[in-house]
Design an enzyme around this catalytic site. Structure first.
Site, PDB file in Angstrom:
ATOM      1  N   THR A  11      17.941   1.170  86.085  1.00  0.00           N
ATOM      2  CA  THR A  11      19.240   1.782  85.856  1.00  0.00           C
ATOM      3  C   THR A  11      20.191   1.326  86.946  1.00  0.00           C
ATOM      4  O   THR A  11      19.765   0.812  87.984  1.00  0.00           O
ATOM      5  CB  THR A  11      19.138   3.316  85.860  1.00  0.00           C
ATOM      6  OG1 THR A  11      18.672   3.742  87.145  1.00  0.00           O
ATOM      7  CG2 THR A  11      18.165   3.793  84.791  1.00  0.00           C
TER       8      THR A  11
ATOM      9  N   GLU B  24      17.588   3.517  79.114  1.00  0.00           N
ATOM     10  CA  GLU B  24      16.395   4.278  78.737  1.00  0.00           C
ATOM     11  C   GLU B  24      16.113   4.263  77.246  1.00  0.00           C
ATOM     12  O   GLU B  24      15.037   4.686  76.811  1.00  0.00           O
ATOM     13  CB  GLU B  24      16.550   5.735  79.202  1.00  0.00           C
ATOM     14  CG  GLU B  24      16.551   5.920  80.709  1.00  0.00           C
ATOM     15  CD  GLU B  24      17.933   5.842  81.354  1.00  0.00           C
ATOM     16  OE1 GLU B  24      18.098   6.322  82.482  1.00  0.00           O
ATOM     17  OE2 GLU B  24      18.856   5.283  80.715  1.00  0.00           O
TER      18      GLU B  24
ATOM     19  N   LYS C 167      35.981  21.178  84.230  1.00  0.00           N
ATOM     20  CA  LYS C 167      36.050  22.575  83.817  1.00  0.00           C
ATOM     21  C   LYS C 167      37.201  23.233  84.563  1.00  0.00           C
ATOM     22  O   LYS C 167      37.132  23.479  85.762  1.00  0.00           O
ATOM     23  CB  LYS C 167      34.741  23.307  84.092  1.00  0.00           C
ATOM     24  CG  LYS C 167      34.649  24.641  83.353  1.00  0.00           C
ATOM     25  CD  LYS C 167      33.242  25.202  83.385  1.00  0.00           C
ATOM     26  CE  LYS C 167      33.115  26.378  82.415  1.00  0.00           C
ATOM     27  NZ  LYS C 167      31.747  26.928  82.396  1.00  0.00           N
TER      28      LYS C 167
ATOM     29  N   TRP D 127      36.479  23.561  79.158  1.00  0.00           N
ATOM     30  CA  TRP D 127      36.053  22.180  79.334  1.00  0.00           C
ATOM     31  C   TRP D 127      37.148  21.210  78.912  1.00  0.00           C
ATOM     32  O   TRP D 127      37.826  21.419  77.910  1.00  0.00           O
ATOM     33  CB  TRP D 127      34.799  21.896  78.509  1.00  0.00           C
ATOM     34  CG  TRP D 127      33.565  22.601  78.992  1.00  0.00           C
ATOM     35  CD1 TRP D 127      32.880  23.593  78.349  1.00  0.00           C
ATOM     36  CD2 TRP D 127      32.861  22.369  80.205  1.00  0.00           C
ATOM     37  NE1 TRP D 127      31.804  23.994  79.086  1.00  0.00           N
ATOM     38  CE2 TRP D 127      31.766  23.258  80.241  1.00  0.00           C
ATOM     39  CE3 TRP D 127      33.064  21.511  81.289  1.00  0.00           C
ATOM     40  CZ2 TRP D 127      30.866  23.297  81.303  1.00  0.00           C
ATOM     41  CZ3 TRP D 127      32.172  21.550  82.345  1.00  0.00           C
ATOM     42  CH2 TRP D 127      31.089  22.434  82.348  1.00  0.00           C
TER      43      TRP D 127
END
Length: 542
Positions: free
Chosen positions: A185, A331, A440, A445
Site C-alpha cells: 500500500t 487490497e 463533521k 457529515w
C-alpha cells in the site's frame, strides 16, 4: 459429492501459455525513457520469459517462495518479469518508485527481496539506501548503456543475464493458491503494508476485468497502460492483455500529457487506464491544442479516486470519448466495482446518465460489497444512507503480509475499506469520502469528494482539494485548496460560494479558500490530504 472436472490450476503460467499459443503475433510496444520506440511480439516475449526463468534459477538460485523485486517503469522487460518470476514459483514484488527512501528501505527489508531488477534511470534512488538493504544479493540493470556506472554492488545487465540462456524451460507444477506477486500500500496512514496476490486471484481478476460489464476488452483493442506496473500490478492489465489478445503500449517514464497524446495518436489507442489527475492533464492539453484528426480512443478507464463529473462531461462533449469509472484498492487486486449504464438507463437525459456514470458502480461477479452503519447494522440500499464500505471476494485479501491487523477485517470476514459510501436501489455504489477525510461540522457529515467535484466544474479551476480544519463553534469546517488554470485568472470566494450553493446547503459550503500552485499528490497520483493537513497545521497553506 465432488464434481467430475479436471484439476486445471489457474496460474500466471496458464495465462502466458495461452497468450503465446493464440496471440503470439500481437505486439508489446514500449516508449523507452530516452524516447525511443521498441516493438516486439507476445511470442518474442514468451521466449524471453523462458530465458529469464533459466537465469533466475541457474544464475541466482531463486526457488519457490523467494521474493524478487522490480524497481522499474512500464515496459516490455517489466512484463517479462511478471511472468518469468512467478512462473518458477517465486514472487514478483513490484516496488513503488515514488515512495520516500525510508519507505522503500522498509519495503525491501520487510519483503526480503533477494534480487532487484532496476531501470537505469532509477538507480540513483536505490544507490542511497543500498547499504541498508539486508537481503538483496544482486541488482539487474534494465535499459542501461554498456558503459553505465553505478555504486550498486553485484550488478549485471538484464540483456547480459538472459543472453546465453536457453529458450526452453519446463514450468514447475504450481498450486493456484501459491503467491505470485506482491504490492505494498502507499503508506499514507502509516508504514506500507504488503498485499500478497495468489495465482488464482490474479487469474480470476484478469478474466473478470476483461468482461463486457467491466473493462470490455478484446483482441481488437490497443491499450495504453498508463497505470504504473508497481501500482496494483498495473491494475492487472498485463495479464488481461495476454488473455484478450490486446496490443500493449507501455509508456515507461513518458507520462506528461503531450507524450500520452502522442502515443494515443501514433498507436491508435482504443483504451487506456489512469488515475483522474492523469486524465485532467490530458484533457486540458487537448483543449489547448486540439488534435487535427479524431482520436481512436473510445474509452479511458479511471480509478484510484473519484472522477469529477465535469471532466467526464468535457471528454464526452468535446472529444466523444467516454470515461469508464471504477473503484478498487491494492487490497482488492484492484477491481471491485464498475459504473456502466444499463438498458434501463437508455431513456434518461444526458445529465441523469452522467450522474450514474460518475458513481463508482456495481460490484462485478466475484466481489460482494455492503455498507455498514456505525452500530454495525447494514445500511439500506437507498442511495442516501452513508456508512463504511466493506468488501469480500475471490481477489480480496484475507490478511496483510507479516502484519497483525485484526481491526481491518470484520468478525465475519469482510475487509473494511475505510471508504464512506452509499448504495442505491440498483446496486450502484458511490464513494462519499475516506473515513479520515469526512468532515463533521456541527454534528452533520460533509463529503469532501462531492465538494471537490463541484469546484472542479468551474472553468477556471484545474484542481480542488477539501479538508477539515478546526472550528470553535462547529468543531470542524471545510477548507478548499484551489489550483487555477491560469494564475492570472482570479476567482473570488463569493463566486465559489455561489457556485456551490446550487448543490449544497449552507452548512456544507466552505467559507475558507486558499489558492495554491499545485495540490500535493501521493505516490499513485491521488490528492495527498495528509500532506495538505500538515501544511495547514504548520501555517504553510497559502
Amino acid at each position: 459429492m465432488n464434481g467430475l472436472m479436471m484439476d486445471y490450476p489457474l496460474t500466471t503460467n496458464t495465462i502466458l501459455e495461452y497468450g503465446n499459443s493464440v496471440y503470439h503475433h500481437k505486439k508489446i510496444i514500449t516508449y523507452l525513457p530516452n524516447g525511443a520506440r521498441h516493438e516486439y511480439s507476445f511470442g518474442d516475449m514468451y521466449k524471453r520469459c523462458k530465458k529469464l526463468a533459466n537465469a533466475l534459477t541457474q544464475k541466482f538460485g531463486i526457488t519457490k517462495g523467494d521474493m524478487v523485486g522490480t524497481f522499474a517503469w512500464n515496459h516490455g522487460p517489466h512484463v517479462e518479469l511478471y511472468y518469468g518470476i512467478s512462473g518458477i514459483g517465486a514472487v514478483c514484488h513490484t516496488i513503488n518508485i515514488r515512495l520516500s527512501s525510508g519507505q522503500i528501505e522498509y519495503i525491501i527489508n520487510n519483503s526480503e527481496d533477494k534480487v532487484i531488477f532496476i531501470d537505469a534511470t532509477l538507480v540513483p534512488l536505490l544507490e542511497k539506501i543500498a547499504p541498508l538493504l539486508e537481503t538483496v544479493e544482486h541488482y539487474v540493470l534494465i535499459n542501461a548503456a554498456a558503459d553505465f556506472k553505478t555504486t550498486l554492488p553485484n550488478t549485471i545487465h538484464y540483456e547480459e543475464l538472459i543472453a546465453d540462456q536457453p529458450e526452453y524451460f519446463e514450468w514447475p507444477e504450481l498450486n493456484e493458491n501459491d503467491a505470485c506477486a506482491m504490492c505494498y500500500t502507499s503508506g499514507t496512514t502509516g508504514l506500507p503494508k504488503g498485499v500478497l496476490y495468489s495465482h488464482r486471484s490474479t487469474y480470476l481478476h484478469a478474466t473478470a476485468l476483461m468482461a463486457p460489464n467491466a473493462a470490455n476488452i478484446s483482441n481488437k483493442d490497443t491499450i495504453l497502460l498508463i497505470v504504473p506496473q508497481f501500482h496494483v500490478m498495473a491494475w492487472g492489465f498485463p495479464y488481461v492483455c495476454l488473455l484478450s489478445g490486446s496490443t500493449m503500449v507501455m509508456p515507461s517514464s513518458n507520462l506528461n500529457p503531450e507524450a500520452i497524446i502522442n502515443m494515443l495518436q501514433v498507436e491508435k489507442i482504443t483504451k487506456a487506464n489512469g488515475v483522474p489527475t492523469i486524465w485532467m492533464g490530458v484533457y486540458h492539453e487537448l483543449k489547448k491544442n486540439p488534435p487535427k484528426e479524431k482520436l481512436a480512443l473510445k474509452e479511458y478507464l479511471v480509478g484510484g479516486s473519484a472522477v469529477p463529473k465535469s471532466l467526464m462531461e468535457g471528454f464526452d462533449k468535446d472529444f466523444g470519448i467516454i470515461g469508464g469509472q471504477a473503484w478498487g484498492m491494492t487490497e482488492t487486486s484492484p477491481l471491485g466495482t464498475v459504473s456502466r449504464l444499463q438498458s434501463k438507463h437508455e431513456e434518461l437525459s444526458d445529465a441523469e446518465k452522467l450522474t450514474i456514470r460518475a458513481k463508482q458502480g456495481v460490484a462485478i461477479p466475484g466481489v460482494e460489497i455492503r455498507i455498514v452503519n456505525d452500530d454495525g447494522t447494514l445500511a439500506p440500499h437507498d442511495g442516501k444512507t452513508m456508512g463504511e464500505l466493506q468488501v469480500k471476494g475471490a481477489w480480496v485479501i484475507s490478511a496483510y503480509f507479516k502484519t497483525k491487523n485484526q481491526d481491518t477485517f470484520t468478525a465475519d470476514g469482510w475487509f473494511r475499506t475505510g471508504d464512506v459510501s452509499t448504495i442505491d436501489e440498483d446496486g450502484f455504489m458511490e464513494i462519499k469520502d475516506r473515513t479520515k477525510d469526512l468532515i463533521k461540522s456541527g454534528g452533520e457529515w460533509i463529503s469532501s469528494v462531492a465538494l471537490e467535484s463541484a469546484l472542479m466544474a468551474h472553468p477556471k479551476i484545474k484542481e480542488a482539494a477539501v479538508i477539515a480544519i478546526p472550528d470553535e463553534k462547529w468543531m470542524e469546517k471545510p477548507l478548499a485548496s484551489i489550483v487555477l488554470m491560469d494564475k492570472e485568472d482570479g476567482v473570488s470566494d463569493e463566486e465559489l460560494i455561489e457556485l456551490l450553493s446550487k448543490d449544497f446547503v449552507k452548512y456544507q459550503i466552505p467559507k475558507d479558500y486558499v489558492f495554491i500552485n499545485e495540490v500535493p499528490k501521493t505516490s499513485v497520483g491521488k490528492f495527498d490530504k495528509k500532506e495538505i493537513r500538515r501544511l495547514f497545521s504548520e501555517g504553510k497553506l497559502s
